[in-house]
Write a protein that holds these residues in place. Sequence first.
Motif, short mmCIF file in Angstrom:
data_model
loop_
_atom_site.label_atom_id
_atom_site.label_comp_id
_atom_site.label_asym_id
_atom_site.label_seq_id
_atom_site.Cartn_x
_atom_site.Cartn_y
_atom_site.Cartn_z
N CYS A 1 14.40 9.13 -1.63
CA CYS A 1 13.25 9.67 -2.36
C CYS A 1 12.95 11.11 -1.99
O CYS A 1 12.42 11.86 -2.82
CB CYS A 1 12.01 8.81 -2.10
SG CYS A 1 11.99 7.30 -3.07
N THR B 1 2.17 4.17 -0.21
CA THR B 1 3.00 5.32 0.17
C THR B 1 4.46 4.90 0.20
O THR B 1 4.77 3.71 0.22
CB THR B 1 2.60 5.87 1.56
OG1 THR B 1 2.81 4.86 2.53
CG2 THR B 1 1.14 6.32 1.57
N ILE B 2 5.33 5.90 0.24
CA ILE B 2 6.76 5.63 0.37
C ILE B 2 7.35 6.51 1.46
O ILE B 2 6.84 7.58 1.75
CB ILE B 2 7.51 5.79 -0.97
CG1 ILE B 2 7.32 7.19 -1.55
CG2 ILE B 2 7.11 4.74 -1.97
CD1 ILE B 2 8.11 7.45 -2.81
N SER B 3 8.43 6.02 2.01
CA SER B 3 9.15 6.73 3.06
C SER B 3 10.12 7.73 2.41
O SER B 3 10.67 7.45 1.34
CB SER B 3 9.93 5.71 3.89
OG SER B 3 10.93 6.34 4.64
N LEU C 1 13.49 6.08 1.64
CA LEU C 1 13.58 5.00 0.66
C LEU C 1 14.49 5.45 -0.48
O LEU C 1 14.45 6.63 -0.89
CB LEU C 1 12.19 4.68 0.11
CG LEU C 1 12.06 3.49 -0.82
CD1 LEU C 1 12.21 2.19 -0.02
CD2 LEU C 1 10.69 3.51 -1.49
N GLU D 1 14.44 2.32 -5.33
CA GLU D 1 13.28 1.59 -4.80
C GLU D 1 11.99 2.36 -5.09
O GLU D 1 10.95 1.77 -5.36
CB GLU D 1 13.42 1.34 -3.30
CG GLU D 1 14.48 0.32 -2.96
CD GLU D 1 14.15 -1.06 -3.50
OE1 GLU D 1 13.01 -1.52 -3.40
OE2 GLU D 1 15.09 -1.71 -4.04
N GLY D 2 12.06 3.67 -5.02
CA GLY D 2 10.91 4.51 -5.36
C GLY D 2 10.49 4.33 -6.81
O GLY D 2 9.30 4.22 -7.13
N LYS E 1 8.69 1.10 -7.20
CA LYS E 1 7.30 1.23 -6.76
C LYS E 1 6.46 2.00 -7.78
O LYS E 1 5.30 1.68 -7.99
CB LYS E 1 7.23 1.90 -5.39
CG LYS E 1 7.61 0.96 -4.27
CD LYS E 1 7.20 1.52 -2.93
CE LYS E 1 7.50 0.52 -1.85
NZ LYS E 1 6.34 0.12 -1.11
N VAL F 1 4.68 10.65 -0.38
CA VAL F 1 5.81 10.44 0.51
C VAL F 1 5.35 10.88 1.91
O VAL F 1 4.93 12.03 2.09
CB VAL F 1 7.04 11.26 0.07
CG1 VAL F 1 8.22 11.02 1.01
CG2 VAL F 1 7.42 10.93 -1.37
#
Length: 155
Positions: free
Chosen positions: A3, A103-105, A108, A112-113, A116, A126
């Motif tokens: 991401c 939130t996302i890493s 990721l 997968e982002g 989400k 992020v």
Amino acid sequence: MPCKDAMIEKVISLTPDMIVEDALHILEHEKIRTAPVISSDNRLLGMFGFMSVMRQVLPVSVTMTNGLEHLDFARGAKPDIAKRINEIKSKPVESAMEQEPITISPDLSVWEGILKLTKHGSPLPVVESGTQKFLGILTEQSAISELELIVSSSS
């Protein structure tokens, strides 16, 4: 692809002590609907936007999951809603922001982002795991741009 390759790094952000009315003007001027609220040490504190304000001023029965589907009653509630809008305008952003955003890493996968994004909407902040250090946002537009790069490079 992670991401972090699709995120937008230069982001309009807000501070927790900013007044709601000023924050709304910034969102309007920048033509965005939501912005991250960032601490002085660059940690994500929450997300603030027009929906944040709506959740604060509309009756709970409207904003709750499986809430009302029709707002015909709201005409009679206009004075109360107007009063709530005027009250919230002078409060700090931290009083109206979403305090626990999804939130996302940065590591990721883009796929997968995107999953989400489809489940939770856009933008998604992020952040570094553990530190909550804000790195950027993933949006539908930035994800699609990254997908176009992936598809064109595999052709």
